[in-house]
Scaffold this active site. Structure first.
Site, PDB file in Angstrom:
ATOM      1  N   ARG A  34      -0.377   2.562 -40.523  1.00 25.46           N
ATOM      2  CA  ARG A  34      -1.040   1.489 -39.780  1.00 25.46           C
ATOM      3  C   ARG A  34      -0.964   1.803 -38.292  1.00 25.46           C
ATOM      4  O   ARG A  34       0.108   2.073 -37.772  1.00 25.46           O
ATOM      5  CB  ARG A  34      -0.333   0.159 -40.082  1.00 25.46           C
ATOM      6  CG  ARG A  34      -1.276  -0.887 -40.653  1.00 25.46           C
ATOM      7  CD  ARG A  34      -0.531  -2.133 -40.999  1.00 25.46           C
ATOM      8  NE  ARG A  34      -0.334  -3.001 -39.841  1.00 25.46           N
ATOM      9  CZ  ARG A  34      -0.007  -4.289 -39.954  1.00 25.46           C
ATOM     10  NH1 ARG A  34       0.175  -4.831 -41.136  1.00 25.46           N
ATOM     11  NH2 ARG A  34       0.159  -5.023 -38.874  1.00 25.46           N
ATOM     12  N   ARG A  87       4.515  -6.505 -30.382  1.00 23.50           N
ATOM     13  CA  ARG A  87       4.288  -7.540 -31.392  1.00 23.50           C
ATOM     14  C   ARG A  87       5.510  -8.443 -31.542  1.00 23.50           C
ATOM     15  O   ARG A  87       5.383  -9.666 -31.630  1.00 23.50           O
ATOM     16  CB  ARG A  87       3.917  -6.882 -32.722  1.00 23.50           C
ATOM     17  CG  ARG A  87       2.483  -6.323 -32.699  1.00 23.50           C
ATOM     18  CD  ARG A  87       2.289  -5.165 -33.670  1.00 23.50           C
ATOM     19  NE  ARG A  87       2.480  -5.531 -35.046  1.00 23.50           N
ATOM     20  CZ  ARG A  87       2.893  -4.678 -36.003  1.00 23.50           C
ATOM     21  NH1 ARG A  87       3.169  -3.419 -35.713  1.00 23.50           N
ATOM     22  NH2 ARG A  87       3.019  -5.094 -37.225  1.00 23.50           N
ATOM     23  N   LYS A 110       5.985 -11.457 -45.160  1.00 23.89           N
ATOM     24  CA  LYS A 110       5.058 -12.563 -45.427  1.00 23.89           C
ATOM     25  C   LYS A 110       3.901 -12.136 -46.326  1.00 23.89           C
ATOM     26  O   LYS A 110       3.548 -12.841 -47.263  1.00 23.89           O
ATOM     27  CB  LYS A 110       4.468 -13.124 -44.116  1.00 23.89           C
ATOM     28  CG  LYS A 110       5.499 -13.674 -43.144  1.00 23.89           C
ATOM     29  CD  LYS A 110       4.839 -14.395 -41.973  1.00 23.89           C
ATOM     30  CE  LYS A 110       3.889 -13.511 -41.185  1.00 23.89           C
ATOM     31  NZ  LYS A 110       4.550 -12.397 -40.480  1.00 23.89           N
ATOM     32  N   ARG A 138       6.951   1.597 -43.132  1.00 25.56           N
ATOM     33  CA  ARG A 138       5.567   1.328 -43.531  1.00 25.56           C
ATOM     34  C   ARG A 138       4.617   2.282 -42.799  1.00 25.56           C
ATOM     35  O   ARG A 138       3.623   2.743 -43.364  1.00 25.56           O
ATOM     36  CB  ARG A 138       5.223  -0.131 -43.201  1.00 25.56           C
ATOM     37  CG  ARG A 138       3.811  -0.534 -43.556  1.00 25.56           C
ATOM     38  CD  ARG A 138       3.637  -2.029 -43.453  1.00 25.56           C
ATOM     39  NE  ARG A 138       3.578  -2.493 -42.073  1.00 25.56           N
ATOM     40  CZ  ARG A 138       3.558  -3.770 -41.700  1.00 25.56           C
ATOM     41  NH1 ARG A 138       3.616  -4.724 -42.609  1.00 25.56           N
ATOM     42  NH2 ARG A 138       3.486  -4.119 -40.437  1.00 25.56           N
ATOM     43  N   ARG A 171      -0.315 -18.401 -34.323  1.00 22.84           N
ATOM     44  CA  ARG A 171       0.631 -17.523 -33.643  1.00 22.84           C
ATOM     45  C   ARG A 171       0.991 -18.012 -32.258  1.00 22.84           C
ATOM     46  O   ARG A 171       1.804 -17.373 -31.582  1.00 22.84           O
ATOM     47  CB  ARG A 171       0.010 -16.129 -33.508  1.00 22.84           C
ATOM     48  CG  ARG A 171       0.415 -15.159 -34.585  1.00 22.84           C
ATOM     49  CD  ARG A 171      -0.437 -13.914 -34.406  1.00 22.84           C
ATOM     50  NE  ARG A 171       0.252 -12.711 -34.764  1.00 22.84           N
ATOM     51  CZ  ARG A 171       0.198 -12.148 -35.960  1.00 22.84           C
ATOM     52  NH1 ARG A 171      -0.473 -12.694 -36.939  1.00 22.84           N
ATOM     53  NH2 ARG A 171       0.823 -11.020 -36.182  1.00 22.84           N
TER      54      ARG A 171
HETATM   55  P1  ADP Z   1       1.797  -8.236 -38.040  1.00 26.46           P
HETATM   56  O1  ADP Z   1       2.205  -9.651 -38.271  1.00 26.46           O
HETATM   57  O2  ADP Z   1       2.701  -7.249 -38.711  1.00 26.46           O
HETATM   58  O3  ADP Z   1       1.512  -7.884 -36.608  1.00 26.46           O
HETATM   59  P2  ADP Z   1      -0.843  -8.892 -39.010  1.00 26.46           P
HETATM   60  O4  ADP Z   1      -1.621  -8.163 -40.032  1.00 26.46           O
HETATM   61  O5  ADP Z   1      -0.497 -10.307 -39.274  1.00 26.46           O
HETATM   62  O6  ADP Z   1       0.441  -8.014 -38.806  1.00 26.46           O
HETATM   63  O7  ADP Z   1      -1.620  -8.861 -37.609  1.00 26.46           O
HETATM   64  C1  ADP Z   1      -2.073  -7.647 -37.061  1.00 26.46           C
HETATM   65  C2  ADP Z   1      -2.724  -7.887 -35.687  1.00 26.46           C
HETATM   66  O8  ADP Z   1      -3.879  -8.733 -35.840  1.00 26.46           O
HETATM   67  C3  ADP Z   1      -1.870  -8.609 -34.650  1.00 26.46           C
HETATM   68  O9  ADP Z   1      -0.992  -7.741 -33.958  1.00 26.46           O
HETATM   69  C4  ADP Z   1      -2.970  -9.175 -33.721  1.00 26.46           C
HETATM   70  O10 ADP Z   1      -3.517  -8.167 -32.896  1.00 26.46           O
HETATM   71  C5  ADP Z   1      -4.051  -9.577 -34.711  1.00 26.46           C
HETATM   72  N1  ADP Z   1      -3.858 -10.978 -35.146  1.00 26.46           N
HETATM   73  C6  ADP Z   1      -3.515 -11.385 -36.397  1.00 26.46           C
HETATM   74  N2  ADP Z   1      -3.408 -12.725 -36.450  1.00 26.46           N
HETATM   75  C7  ADP Z   1      -3.691 -13.173 -35.197  1.00 26.46           C
HETATM   76  C8  ADP Z   1      -3.728 -14.453 -34.586  1.00 26.46           C
HETATM   77  N3  ADP Z   1      -3.459 -15.571 -35.292  1.00 26.46           N
HETATM   78  N4  ADP Z   1      -4.051 -14.546 -33.276  1.00 26.46           N
HETATM   79  C9  ADP Z   1      -4.340 -13.459 -32.561  1.00 26.46           C
HETATM   80  N5  ADP Z   1      -4.302 -12.208 -33.063  1.00 26.46           N
HETATM   81  C10 ADP Z   1      -3.974 -12.061 -34.363  1.00 26.46           C
END
Ligand code: ADP
Length: 191
Positions: free
Chosen positions: A133, A144, A13, A127, A88
């Site tokens: 990360r 996740r 994404k 990654r 989410r």
């Molecule tokens: P990924 O989708 O690979 O987990 P992201 O960069 O989208 O990576 O998100 C990293 C982390 O940020 C998530 O695991 C969560 O802890 C937090 N996060 C991101 N977006 C949200 C959201 N909409 N609601 C709650 N936590 C979020």
């Protein structure tokens, strides 16, 4: 044009969002990037969410929804945006529906990145080796993806009812996925 990207971790994404941003001049709104920036700056929000991200859990809805509300009010988002990583869960999707109707800025297209978990896990582990990360550990990846399937994937049905949902074959090289997205966006554009 307002776009939502739905799909599991490691589905690409973020990569495609950057391409859409470059091609169409839309704001890339990634909650994950915003949280990581707050952590890097050591802000109060950053300190609060740092251990949550490291575990791979979700940040509490009030914090996330508040952040999104502020972000969508910023100048660059008025020309259109790409949402990546939000919503989410059902509460966030409901909050987004309300916010977008308040702003009178409906979504034009919702892309669902379709891909198998084992491919995503492979990509995230790769990654991790490249970028380090902290949430790309096997434990956090498992958390996740489990949250994705239980809380986020059901949102696909919510967006299907809007008639804006477009499936994307995400298990292919970046250029092929991009071609599919671009042809869908051209149709929205001329419609
Ligand atoms: P990924 O989708 O690979 O987990 P992201 O960069 O989208 O990576 O998100 C990293 C982390 O940020 C998530 O695991 C969560 O802890 C937090 N996060 C991101 N977006 C949200 C959201 N909409 N609601 C709650 N936590 C979020």
């Amino acid at each position: 044009m307002n776009i939502l990207l739905l799909g599991p971790q490691g589905s690409g994404k973020g990569t495609q969002a950057k391409r859409i941003r470059e091609e169409y001049g839309l704001a890339h709104v990634s909650t994950g990037d915003m949280f990581r920036a707050a952590i890097a700056r050591r802000t109060p929000l950053g300190l609060e969410v740092e251990p949550i991200l490291a575990r791979g859990a979700l940040v509490p809805d009030p914090l996330t929804i508040g952040l999104m509300r502020e972000r969508l009010a910023e100048e660059d988002a008025t020309a259109g945006f790409i949402l990546d990583g939000f919503p989410r869960n059902a509460a966030q999707a409901e909050a987004l529906d309300e916010l977008l109707s308040e702003l009178a800025r409906p979504l034009d297209v919702v892309f669902e990145f379709q891909i198998a978990d084992d491919v995503c896990i492979e990509r995230m582990l790769k990654r991790a080796r490249a970028e380090g990360r902290p949430d790309d550990t096997p434990e956090a990846i498992g958390t996740r993806l489990a949250i994705y399937h239980s809380e986020t994937a059901p949102l696909v049905e919510h967006y299907r009812t809007t008639g804006k949902l477009v499936g994307v074959h995400a298990d292919r090289e970046i250029g092929a996925v991009w071609a599919e997205i671009q042809s869908a966006l051209e149709q929205v554009h001329v419609a």
